[in-house]
Design a protein around this motif. Structure first.
Motif, PDB file in Angstrom:
ATOM      1  N   PHE A 458      44.535  41.967  52.270  1.00 30.83           N
ATOM      2  CA  PHE A 458      43.838  41.784  50.997  1.00 30.83           C
ATOM      3  C   PHE A 458      44.372  42.744  49.918  1.00 30.83           C
ATOM      4  O   PHE A 458      44.768  43.871  50.215  1.00 30.83           O
ATOM      5  N   VAL A 459      44.331  42.251  48.698  1.00 30.10           N
ATOM      6  CA  VAL A 459      44.463  43.090  47.501  1.00 30.10           C
ATOM      7  C   VAL A 459      43.076  43.200  46.885  1.00 30.10           C
ATOM      8  O   VAL A 459      42.385  42.187  46.711  1.00 30.10           O
ATOM      9  N   HIS A 460      42.657  44.437  46.574  1.00 31.15           N
ATOM     10  CA  HIS A 460      41.361  44.629  45.905  1.00 31.15           C
ATOM     11  C   HIS A 460      41.580  44.576  44.401  1.00 31.15           C
ATOM     12  O   HIS A 460      42.305  45.399  43.835  1.00 31.15           O
ATOM     13  N   ASN A 461      40.939  43.624  43.749  1.00 27.43           N
ATOM     14  CA  ASN A 461      41.012  43.480  42.291  1.00 27.43           C
ATOM     15  C   ASN A 461      39.643  43.778  41.699  1.00 27.43           C
ATOM     16  O   ASN A 461      38.633  43.240  42.158  1.00 27.43           O
ATOM     17  N   ARG A 462      39.602  44.640  40.702  1.00 31.28           N
ATOM     18  CA  ARG A 462      38.325  45.016  40.064  1.00 31.28           C
ATOM     19  C   ARG A 462      38.397  44.774  38.569  1.00 31.28           C
ATOM     20  O   ARG A 462      39.362  45.192  37.903  1.00 31.28           O
ATOM     21  N   VAL A 463      37.384  44.112  38.042  1.00 31.22           N
ATOM     22  CA  VAL A 463      37.235  43.899  36.606  1.00 31.22           C
ATOM     23  C   VAL A 463      35.969  44.623  36.153  1.00 31.22           C
ATOM     24  O   VAL A 463      34.904  44.463  36.772  1.00 31.22           O
ATOM     25  N   LEU A 464      36.077  45.422  35.113  1.00 38.79           N
ATOM     26  CA  LEU A 464      34.938  46.129  34.519  1.00 38.79           C
ATOM     27  C   LEU A 464      34.891  45.797  33.032  1.00 38.79           C
ATOM     28  O   LEU A 464      35.905  45.952  32.326  1.00 38.79           O
ATOM     29  N   ILE A 465      33.749  45.348  32.554  1.00 41.65           N
ATOM     30  CA  ILE A 465      33.567  44.994  31.140  1.00 41.65           C
ATOM     31  C   ILE A 465      32.375  45.767  30.604  1.00 41.65           C
ATOM     32  O   ILE A 465      31.234  45.563  31.043  1.00 41.65           O
ATOM     33  N   LEU A 466      32.644  46.661  29.660  1.00 37.36           N
ATOM     34  CA  LEU A 466      31.587  47.477  29.057  1.00 37.36           C
ATOM     35  C   LEU A 466      31.332  46.996  27.637  1.00 37.36           C
ATOM     36  O   LEU A 466      32.245  46.996  26.796  1.00 37.36           O
ATOM     37  N   GLU A 476      33.297  42.765  38.545  1.00 35.05           N
ATOM     38  CA  GLU A 476      33.701  41.715  39.472  1.00 35.05           C
ATOM     39  C   GLU A 476      34.697  42.318  40.448  1.00 35.05           C
ATOM     40  O   GLU A 476      35.762  42.803  40.034  1.00 35.05           O
ATOM     41  N   ASP A 477      34.349  42.347  41.723  1.00 39.56           N
ATOM     42  CA  ASP A 477      35.248  42.870  42.748  1.00 39.56           C
ATOM     43  C   ASP A 477      35.701  41.721  43.618  1.00 39.56           C
ATOM     44  O   ASP A 477      34.884  41.039  44.250  1.00 39.56           O
ATOM     45  N   THR A 478      37.012  41.523  43.663  1.00 39.29           N
ATOM     46  CA  THR A 478      37.592  40.373  44.349  1.00 39.29           C
ATOM     47  C   THR A 478      38.570  40.843  45.422  1.00 39.29           C
ATOM     48  O   THR A 478      39.386  41.746  45.169  1.00 39.29           O
ATOM     49  N   LEU A 479      38.486  40.232  46.581  1.00 33.77           N
ATOM     50  CA  LEU A 479      39.491  40.423  47.623  1.00 33.77           C
ATOM     51  C   LEU A 479      40.411  39.219  47.592  1.00 33.77           C
ATOM     52  O   LEU A 479      39.998  38.081  47.863  1.00 33.77           O
ATOM     53  N   LEU A 480      41.682  39.458  47.214  1.00 33.07           N
ATOM     54  CA  LEU A 480      42.668  38.397  47.077  1.00 33.07           C
ATOM     55  C   LEU A 480      43.610  38.410  48.274  1.00 33.07           C
ATOM     56  O   LEU A 480      44.086  39.477  48.674  1.00 33.07           O
ATOM     57  N   PRO A 481      43.897  37.256  48.878  1.00 37.72           N
ATOM     58  CA  PRO A 481      44.860  37.223  49.980  1.00 37.72           C
ATOM     59  C   PRO A 481      46.227  37.736  49.516  1.00 37.72           C
ATOM     60  O   PRO A 481      46.705  37.355  48.435  1.00 37.72           O
ATOM     61  N   HIS A 482      46.828  38.601  50.304  1.00 34.74           N
ATOM     62  CA  HIS A 482      48.137  39.143  49.956  1.00 34.74           C
ATOM     63  C   HIS A 482      49.223  38.113  50.281  1.00 34.74           C
ATOM     64  O   HIS A 482      49.135  37.379  51.270  1.00 34.74           O
ATOM     65  N   ALA A 483      50.241  38.068  49.452  1.00 30.67           N
ATOM     66  CA  ALA A 483      51.289  37.063  49.639  1.00 30.67           C
ATOM     67  C   ALA A 483      52.105  37.300  50.900  1.00 30.67           C
ATOM     68  O   ALA A 483      52.640  36.352  51.493  1.00 30.67           O
ATOM     69  N   LYS A 484      52.186  38.546  51.348  1.00 35.35           N
ATOM     70  CA  LYS A 484      53.051  38.874  52.491  1.00 35.35           C
ATOM     71  C   LYS A 484      52.292  39.070  53.784  1.00 35.35           C
ATOM     72  O   LYS A 484      52.717  38.617  54.854  1.00 35.35           O
ATOM     73  N   TYR A 485      51.146  39.766  53.709  1.00 34.42           N
ATOM     74  CA  TYR A 485      50.427  40.145  54.929  1.00 34.42           C
ATOM     75  C   TYR A 485      49.252  39.196  55.178  1.00 34.42           C
ATOM     76  O   TYR A 485      48.496  38.861  54.271  1.00 34.42           O
TER      77      TYR A 485
END
Length: 574
Positions: A458-466, A476-485
């Protein structure tokens, strides 16, 4: 205080780019330093640091840093106090100090002199200072060895003794006065030999600061000054990023650097000499970088082992530097992002941990954040991993370095960057991608890291909007499938939000939201779009190394191999 302007609306790529030394370079440096330290025990090194004694100090620099009156009063009654620890001065064996490292450095650096001067006048304090200094010199003055003669301790001791010279040299005992003056000379020569051999950038800076201070305050310093200023300028360029942060990414080390350079600046002023441009320039970059990690209450956030530091201490340090500046909004090298919106301040760790050999107290905190509103910290990190002592044992200090001790996402109770058995940082986050931009009445930060890629896919992606008024923070915290692993079929993940002190919380029956009442009487709500919320115990560590109880919100989910997103929001109610 307003923030420093952004050079651009967006930023991307690695927050830190550091070229690690090769194994051969590291081995050569370690062998060279080891051989040099072994030489301290030989008559040759004693000959190197022994010479004609200076008859006097050429000037006594003013102390730009405040002492601690409470600690000074303790010295007056015969006790050293530091970080919740206490030691009888009469019972100290200066030949072998069996105390925690921070306490040992406090004694070897003569930092206690500043505290003593803050508490008592010269008439009462001088005999106490002379008594302690004489006992230390008897045990260590003729024995160049670690840790007392370590480069940073030697440089600090030289500066502290110079500033406290009226206390140390009041005595009419000519033998004792000769010891003090002799130690100034021996320390200066020791730093002449040591600064150039230091393997760590911060140690080199300390060494060259001591050399330059000696060139200004001791006779016949012209050649020493030319060499020292050149060495210091080079060392600072190796340690300090263009944005003013330091390689370790540790605020406490940046604070020490500012204090050290501020004291050196006073040496120039005492001699009525012009302060070099590179020194003023470095301080001019250091202060905005440090202020970038302050909340609206003026206190410092807890990053890379630092405790929650009070505003008064930051204000005193800024005043000591002589620099007036605005907080830095984004520091791509230093690795931190700051958003100020109305009375709210958001801080984000948007960089990988420091390189293992450059870390001070490396923490697995990538993509963690802190959020404060006015004088209230709402979302925090535990902090304090670098303050091990009476109240924080080694096991707890290690726990405070973990990803779980920070307000971010943690997979399978593991760290985004490994913490090895001997304390070093291991494999984990390598790349951090960042984008920051202003949108309609809000600031949006999006960042991701690859710390969980190899182990969990997984890649951890975080979006913060203030929101621009500071009254709503969406994430928004997203776990994205990694392209290699490729990851597992399903893995547990926990999203943690450590809550600031003195906040009352009521969990809703459906466990999807929490009502929070702050100490000032205002109310906030926290809600999640996925999973349920648990309220669990947590701690936060103050600047004196004292852990204080608090709570944390934990959203636990099972993440499938295809990934998932957790949306959440923190809103002001009134």
């Amino acid at each position: 205080m307003a923030e420093a302007d952004l050079p651009d609306d967006t930023a991307g790529g690695n927050a830190l780019v550091v070229r690690p030394a090769s194994r051969l370079e590291n081995l050569a440096a370690r062998v060279s330093l080891m051989l040099y330290q072994l030489s301290w025990r030989t008559p040759l090194h004693k000959m190197r640091i022994t010479g004609k004694l200076p008859l006097k100090l050429l000037a006594v620099p003013a102390d730009p840093l405040p002492g601690d009156e409470v600690r000074g009063t303790a010295i007056r009654i015969g006790k050293f106090r530091l970080m919740g620890m206490e030691q009888s001065i009469d019972a100290i064996d200066y030949d072998r100090l069996s105390l925690p490292p921070a306490f040992v450095d406090y004694i070897h650096r003569f930092d206690w002199l500043r505290d003593l001067m803050a508490a008592v006048n010269r008439g009462e304090g001088a005999p106490l200072a002379a008594s302690i200094a004489d006992k230390w010199l008897i045990a260590n003055g003729d024995k160049p060895r670690l840790p007392g003669w370590r480069i940073d301790n030697s440089a600090w001791r030289f500066l502290n003794m110079a500033i406290a010279a009226p206390y140390l040299l009041t005595s009419t005992d000519l033998v004792y006065r000769s010891k003090i003056l002799n130690h100034f000379a021996r320390t200066a020569r020791h730093l002449d030999q040591s600064a150039i051999r230091a393997t760590r950038p911060f140690d080199r800076v300390c060494g060259w600061v001591g050399v330059v201070a000696a060139s200004l305050l001791l006779p016949e310093g012209k050649a020493r000054r030319a060499m020292g200023e050149h060495g210091l300028e080079t060392a600072l360029s190796d340690l300090v990023f263009p944005d003013g942060g330091v390689l370790s990414r540790a605020p406490q080390q940046l604070m020490e650097l500012i204090a050290l350079l501020s004291m050196l600046r006073q040496c120039y002023i005492a001699r009525q000499e012009a302060v070099p441009g590179f020194l003023n320039d470095t301080l001019g970059r250091n202060i905005p970088a440090l202020l970038g990690l302050t909340h609206a209450d003026g206190g410092l956030g807890a990053w890379q082992g630092c405790g929650h530091i009070r505003a008064e201490r930051i204000e005193a340090l800024v005043q000591a530097s002589g620099v007036r500046a605005r907080p830095l909004r984004q520091a791509l090298d230093w690795g931190y992002q700051r958003v100020s919106a109305g009375p709210a301040v958001l801080q984000v760790d948007a960089g990988p941990p420091p390189h293992a050999k450059q870390a001070l107290v490396g923490c697995a905190s990538t993509l963690a954040f802190e959020f404060g509103f006015g004088r209230q910290r709402i979302i925090i990190n535990c902090g304090g991993a670098g303050l091990a002592g009476a109240n924080i044992p080694a096991a707890l200090a290690r726990g405070l370095r973990t990803t779980a001790a920070h307000s971010t996402l943690c997979i399978d109770d593991s760290n985004s960057t490994a913490l090895l058995a001997k304390g070093q940082l291991g494999a984990g986050v390598v790349d951090v991608e960042l984008e920051r931009r202003d949108i309609d009445k809000a600031t949006r930060i999006e960042a991701n890291h690859d710390g969980y890629a190899r182990a969990y896919g997984f890649v951890h992606n975080r979006v913060l909007i203030l929101r621009s008024d500071g009254m709503e923070l969406r994430g928004e915290d997203t776990l994205l499938p990694h392209a290699k692993y490729r990851g597992r079929e399903e893995v547990a993940a926990h999203l943690r939000f450590h809550i600031g002190p003195d906040i009352e919380m009521v969990l809703a029956e459906d466990r999807r939201s929490v009502m929070m009442r702050l100490e000032d009487g205002s109310s906030w709500t926290f809600a999640t779009s996925v999973g349920t919320i648990e309220v669990d115990d947590s701690i936060w560590v103050d600047e004196d190394g004292r852990p204080n109880p608090t709570r944390q919100l934990v959203i636990g989910v099972n993440a499938p191999r295809g990934g998932m997103t957790i949306g959440w929001a923190l809103k002001f109610l009134g």
